[in-house]
Write a protein that holds these residues in place. Sequence first.
Motif, short mmCIF file in Angstrom:
data_model
loop_
_atom_site.label_atom_id
_atom_site.label_comp_id
_atom_site.label_asym_id
_atom_site.label_seq_id
_atom_site.Cartn_x
_atom_site.Cartn_y
_atom_site.Cartn_z
N MET A 1 0.61 -1.31 0.01
CA MET A 1 -0.06 -0.05 -0.08
C MET A 1 0.99 1.13 0.05
SD MET A 1 -3.17 0.83 -0.02
CE MET A 1 -4.06 -0.67 0.63
N LEU A 2 1.90 1.09 0.66
CA LEU A 2 2.96 2.41 0.87
C LEU A 2 3.81 2.63 -0.39
CD1 LEU A 2 3.62 2.29 4.72
CD2 LEU A 2 2.16 3.88 3.46
N THR A 3 3.80 1.55 -1.11
CA THR A 3 4.59 1.41 -2.19
C THR A 3 3.63 2.29 -3.41
OG1 THR A 3 5.94 -0.34 -1.99
CG2 THR A 3 5.77 0.36 -4.41
N ILE A 4 2.43 1.91 -3.45
CA ILE A 4 1.56 2.82 -4.24
C ILE A 4 1.47 4.26 -3.89
CG2 ILE A 4 -0.86 2.80 -5.53
CD1 ILE A 4 -1.02 -0.07 -4.41
N ALA A 5 1.34 4.56 -2.54
CA ALA A 5 1.22 5.98 -2.09
C ALA A 5 2.50 6.48 -2.63
CB ALA A 5 1.13 5.92 -0.74
N CYS B 1 -0.69 13.87 11.33
CA CYS B 1 -1.13 14.93 11.99
C CYS B 1 -1.07 16.38 11.56
CB CYS B 1 -0.19 14.78 13.33
SG CYS B 1 -0.87 13.25 14.41
N GLY B 2 -0.01 16.57 10.61
CA GLY B 2 0.14 17.79 9.87
C GLY B 2 -0.95 18.01 8.83
N ARG B 3 -1.40 17.02 8.44
CA ARG B 3 -2.57 17.11 7.42
C ARG B 3 -3.78 17.33 8.13
NH1 ARG B 3 -4.06 17.73 1.92
NH2 ARG B 3 -5.94 16.52 1.66
N VAL B 4 -3.93 16.94 9.15
CA VAL B 4 -5.38 17.19 9.83
C VAL B 4 -5.27 18.41 10.85
CG1 VAL B 4 -6.76 16.32 11.80
CG2 VAL B 4 -5.72 14.75 10.11
N ALA B 5 -4.08 18.80 11.31
CA ALA B 5 -4.02 20.09 12.12
C ALA B 5 -3.72 21.35 11.40
CB ALA B 5 -3.08 19.81 13.14
N LEU B 6 -2.70 21.17 10.32
CA LEU B 6 -1.98 22.32 9.64
C LEU B 6 -2.44 22.31 8.16
CD1 LEU B 6 1.43 22.08 11.51
CD2 LEU B 6 -0.51 23.46 12.34
N GLY B 7 -3.22 21.26 7.79
CA GLY B 7 -3.65 21.28 6.43
C GLY B 7 -2.49 20.89 5.52
N TRP B 8 -1.48 20.46 5.76
CA TRP B 8 -0.24 19.96 4.96
C TRP B 8 -0.63 19.41 3.63
CZ3 TRP B 8 3.91 17.46 8.49
CH2 TRP B 8 4.60 18.41 9.32
N ARG B 9 -0.02 19.74 2.36
CA ARG B 9 -0.60 19.26 1.20
C ARG B 9 0.76 19.74 0.25
NH1 ARG B 9 -5.04 22.87 -1.36
NH2 ARG B 9 -4.08 21.93 -3.23
N GLY B 10 0.53 19.36 -0.99
CA GLY B 10 1.49 19.71 -1.76
C GLY B 10 2.98 18.97 -1.64
N ALA C 1 -4.46 4.30 4.56
CA ALA C 1 -4.58 2.68 4.63
C ALA C 1 -3.34 2.19 4.88
CB ALA C 1 -5.18 2.34 3.29
N GLY C 2 -2.21 2.77 4.44
CA GLY C 2 -0.87 2.05 4.82
C GLY C 2 -0.42 2.27 5.92
N PHE C 3 -0.81 3.38 6.60
CA PHE C 3 -0.59 3.67 8.13
C PHE C 3 -1.10 2.55 8.83
CE2 PHE C 3 -1.28 6.00 12.15
CZ PHE C 3 -0.16 6.11 12.23
N ALA C 4 -2.47 2.47 8.75
CA ALA C 4 -3.18 1.30 9.54
C ALA C 4 -2.57 -0.07 9.51
CB ALA C 4 -4.81 1.61 9.12
N LEU C 5 -2.28 -0.52 8.23
CA LEU C 5 -1.56 -1.77 7.91
C LEU C 5 -0.25 -1.74 8.62
CD1 LEU C 5 -2.77 -2.14 4.45
CD2 LEU C 5 -3.44 -3.68 6.27
N THR D 1 -7.77 16.04 -6.61
CA THR D 1 -8.17 14.74 -6.90
C THR D 1 -6.94 13.76 -6.34
OG1 THR D 1 -9.89 15.31 -8.40
CG2 THR D 1 -9.27 13.00 -8.20
N MET D 2 -5.75 14.05 -7.19
CA MET D 2 -4.58 13.20 -6.86
C MET D 2 -4.18 13.30 -5.61
SD MET D 2 -3.46 11.88 -9.57
CE MET D 2 -1.82 11.68 -9.80
N GLU D 3 -4.26 14.54 -5.04
CA GLU D 3 -3.63 14.60 -3.60
C GLU D 3 -4.92 13.82 -2.64
OE1 GLU D 3 -1.71 18.26 -2.17
OE2 GLU D 3 -3.69 18.77 -1.30
N ALA D 4 -6.08 14.07 -2.61
CA ALA D 4 -6.98 13.22 -1.76
C ALA D 4 -6.81 11.60 -2.01
CB ALA D 4 -8.43 13.44 -2.50
N MET D 5 -6.41 11.10 -3.32
CA MET D 5 -6.19 9.59 -3.35
C MET D 5 -4.92 9.45 -2.57
SD MET D 5 -7.20 8.74 -7.30
CE MET D 5 -6.35 9.90 -8.34
N LEU D 6 -3.84 10.28 -2.59
CA LEU D 6 -2.60 9.79 -2.08
C LEU D 6 -3.02 9.76 -0.52
CD1 LEU D 6 0.32 9.85 -1.99
CD2 LEU D 6 0.45 12.39 -1.75
N PHE D 7 -3.67 10.57 0.05
CA PHE D 7 -3.89 10.60 1.60
C PHE D 7 -4.76 9.29 1.76
CE2 PHE D 7 -2.02 14.86 1.65
CZ PHE D 7 -1.30 14.70 2.87
N GLU D 8 -5.70 8.75 0.92
CA GLU D 8 -6.49 7.66 1.16
C GLU D 8 -5.58 6.44 1.11
OE1 GLU D 8 -9.70 7.36 -1.82
OE2 GLU D 8 -10.65 8.93 -1.14
#
Length: 261
Positions: free
Chosen positions: A133-137, A222-231, A179-183, A168-175
């Motif tokens: 999963m993290l390879t795909i990410a 955490c940075g994504r949720v709290a600070l909106g990290w992206r790009g 998933a990879g983080f949970a696994l 859309t690409m960014e949303a797919m990346l975080f999905e």
Amino acid sequence: MNAYTSIAAITLYLVAAGTQYRLINSPISYRSLAPGLLATLCHAAAAFTAISTPAGMDLGVVQVLSLITWLICVITLSASLRRPLHNLLIALYPLAAFSLIAELLAPGKQQLLQHQSPGVLSHILLSILAYSMLTIAALQAMVLALQNRMLRDHRIKGLPSILPPLQTMEAMLFELIWAGFALLTLAIITGGVYVDDILAQHLLHKTVFTVLSWVLLAILLCGRVALGWRGNVAIRWTLWAFACLLLAYIGTKFALALIIH
């Protein structure tokens, strides 16, 4: 039997990659889906036959990499039914074919595991799933970085024209990262519970790099949720975390090979 299914999978992967390339600007269809689906079925038979042997589980480098590339293709193929990820298969199909060629050429029965408990087997399975999963990410992050750079340079033809919008690409990346983080979390927990001497010399660097990868992913989320990290920030953290995971896996395999020899 394993050789025949491997050759069939290699042929079908190359056909699927060529078909997907010809239909690169089209939505996913049965015409592009069918050869890829048949290839993954043949690959599954080849990969599991190579790993599950009468003498035990063969977890050599090429055997596990073949299984990982199969999982990557299956996950991406399944996700492309609801997300526009199918163009990534143009690169993933040849990668899977190459892993099968390496599996055919490499000697077997290099790292056999015998009589393992269900807990250890669950740890192995979760680790492979997390790595896949993290390879795909990581691949998604690299594509996103390239797309972002081309758009900044006002190059809207070529790759940007066949990919979804950046959001859309960014949303797919975080999905994929979630998933990879949970696994990976489950893999670390099962490793700590079921694997004896997880801090032993031949597993220490694997443990350290795996935990470091988990920490980097946790900071990113955490940075994504709290600070909106992206790009570019999200891309860099994703690739750093994947690099640590790669060092954990590849480094362990080479260390074990040196110990065995």
